[in-house]
Design a protein around this motif. Structure first.
Motif: not given
Ligand SMILES: *Cc1c(COP(=O)(O)O)cnc(C)c1O
Length: 251
Positions: A24-31
């Protein structure tokens, strides 16, 4: 370690929770890097080779969408998860044989891997005859071959092939009430930098949306390349090993 549970199920839950937080942190950073709202990217946990108990644990941790790539395994797991009282949306993401259509329409909410007119027709027929009337039309993503290699899966974006061409497949799905054309799915071809693969996919998706405005979903990005997919407009990422651990088999 003090405080670490010796209950195997509790240990697995903690491990999945850790992995989920990381993804979820990777998705948030990518967003954030792409200037996108994190709520615009849905996470699909690809649970192939892992047991129904893991799906139930993930559901308890807030995972709502699960992906599987083999009918036999998926059918049994969906039944076991339902029996355990958990509710998730099932995405079929693997190569699908036409004779498995009847089984798949019984449990899948979304089929992401439709890549021929013949498969679309078989799925529509199965949905008409065997999908409970209480359920909405089956959502379909057309799987696209980014490199146009006919030897592997995916409809061919630049081919006039009446069975495997991307436009004939999209028309076959859109043209039946039993299915709903929801968008596209793709896997970055082996050996391609994900950036160029998903850049090309974004261009294909824009052309498809121009002709089929309802085809808004873009399922792209896995454990290794979800950032590049999100940068290029993925609305769904399909994550297996980063959530559940490395699989012992290559699938
Ligand atoms: C296995 C699989 C995934 C997940 O792959 P990981 O690299 O484990 O994240 C995603 N999409 C499809 C179609 C798959 O078969």
């Amino acid at each position: 370690m003090i405080g670490a549970s010796t209950d195997p199920s509790e240990r697995r839950r903690a491990e999945l929770a850790d992995n989920l937080a990381g993804v979820r942190a990777r998705v948030a950073d990518a967003c954030a890097a792409a200037g996108r709202d994190p709520a615009s990217v849905a996470l699909i946990a690809v649970t192939k080779t892992y047991p129904a108990s893991d799906v139930a644990l993930l559901a308890g941790l807030g995972v709502t969408d699960v992906g599987e790539n083999r009918d036999q395994e998926a059918a049994a797991k969906a039944a076991a998860v339902a029996a355990a009282g958990a509710t998730v949306r099932w995405h079929f993401v693997g190569q699908l044989q036409r004779n498995k259509s009847r089984s798949v329409v019984g449990y899948a909410d979304v089929v992401q891997s439709v890549d021929s007119v013949r498969l679309a027709a078989a799925l529509a027929e199965a949905a008409r005859r065997h999908r409970p009337a209480s359920r909405p039309p089956l959502d379909v993503l057309v799987q696209v071959s980014i490199d146009g290699d006919p030897a592997r899966g995916g409809a061919l974006p630049d081919a006039a092939d009446p069975d495997r061409g991307l436009w004939p497949v999209a028309e076959a799905v859109a043209g039946t009430d039993a299915l709903r054309l929801a968008g596209l799915m793709a896997v970055a071809p082996l050996g391609w930098p994900p950036e160029s693969a998903f850049d090309r996919l974004a261009a294909i998706a824009a052309r498809v949306r121009a002709d089929f405005p309802g085809a808004t979903l873009l399922s792209a990005g896995m454990s290794a390349d979800l950032e590049a997919a999100i940068a290029h407009g993925a609305t769904h990422v399909r994550v297996g090993s980063a959530l559940l651990g490395m699989r012992s088999t290559l699938r």
